[in-house]
Design an enzyme around this catalytic site. Sequence first.
Site, PDB file in Angstrom:
ATOM      1  N   ALA A   1      68.005  24.752  18.003  1.00 55.21           N
ATOM      2  CA  ALA A   1      68.800  25.498  16.885  1.00 55.21           C
ATOM      3  C   ALA A   1      69.671  26.324  17.604  1.00 55.21           C
ATOM      4  O   ALA A   1      70.890  26.496  17.093  1.00 55.21           O
ATOM      5  CB  ALA A   1      67.706  26.570  16.341  1.00 55.21           C
TER       6      ALA A   1
ATOM      7  N   ASP B   1      64.630  16.716  16.718  1.00 59.38           N
ATOM      8  CA  ASP B   1      64.641  18.035  16.641  1.00 59.38           C
ATOM      9  C   ASP B   1      66.182  18.642  16.527  1.00 59.38           C
ATOM     10  O   ASP B   1      66.313  19.128  15.427  1.00 59.38           O
ATOM     11  CB  ASP B   1      64.078  18.834  18.070  1.00 59.38           C
ATOM     12  CG  ASP B   1      62.880  18.579  18.251  1.00 59.38           C
ATOM     13  OD1 ASP B   1      62.129  17.807  17.565  1.00 59.38           O
ATOM     14  OD2 ASP B   1      62.299  19.197  19.031  1.00 59.38           O
TER      15      ASP B   1
END
Length: 336
Positions: free
Chosen positions: A127, A168
């Site tokens: 992120a 991811d």
Amino acid sequence: MAMRVSAPGKLILLGEHFVVHDCLAVAAAVEKRAVATALPHETVVIDAPDYSIRQEMTTGDVLSFLSEAQSLREKEDVESLKRLGRDPLLPLKVVTGAALANCSGKGVNVRVTSDVPKASGMGSGSAAFVSLAGAILTAHGREPDAKTVADLAYVGDVLCHGKPSGIDNNTVAFGGYLKFRKSSGPEPLKVSPKLHVVIGSTGVSAPTSDMVQINRDWLALEPARVDHLLEQAENISQRGLDALKSSDAHALGALANENQVILRELGVSHPFLEKLIIAARKAGALGAKLSGAGGGGIMYAICDGEDAQARVAEAIKTAGGKPILTQLGAQGVRKE
Ligand code: MEV
């Protein structure tokens, strides 16, 4: 003007670890976000207060570090890459370099903060890297589209985890729900199931690369046994797609339980994870499993409605875990 770009965390619903060996996996973005703010600048300033980092360097330094990392990648020198990844500045620096190389090598002043729990299995690194790459591109007049920022962020995950599958960074960049296979990449799913999920954090962290090494070692030592697990994992994820399409929480819960059996057999669970999974199921969860690399990190439980969700959250807390209530299917990378 400073540009702000955010990216969510992630939850792997089904298929982690097996995805490294090209099995299908299913993941969702979670509504906890990293936010990066970037401004064009003469030099490069990276400010990441969550990691106690504030460092100024030249653009040349950043770009030459990027080419060092790229040459280690070409040589598949995973150990040296992982050694570099132990210093939290270096993955941020390599992603900054990758993004700047896309912007004719100009400088940037960038700050990243995040409410994705660190080292938990919720994609905090991805992120941060996706939001960082997105903000740098935006500050230099480029559109931060999901594929571009996922690819730029991947090099950060390589430093942190060695040889990640790519699930991811892609989940975080594309957002929503997606299916992922290493050889064919991400495929966003057009689903928006109403799921009541509780994430339970053990607070125990284990390096993803060490956990993935366990599955690689078992594959080398007992290929027939692991092949059998891979077949089961592929089948579980395939059935998971149908369950998601029909918003069937009962079927998803049963698949989470099945998936946990083979993850445990692979050796990537942890006694604390098992404790939280048992607590959740005793409290009425439809199913529960670890999520991400395991060895600690997080588990999640699927519940039949809000009351059940509250009971399961309480049970996870009583068992010593930290319940995290968040929405699945969060938007991917976006300008703020
Ligand atoms: C980590 O979030 C997921 C793993 O499958 C590793 C990977 O896919 O690279 C354990």
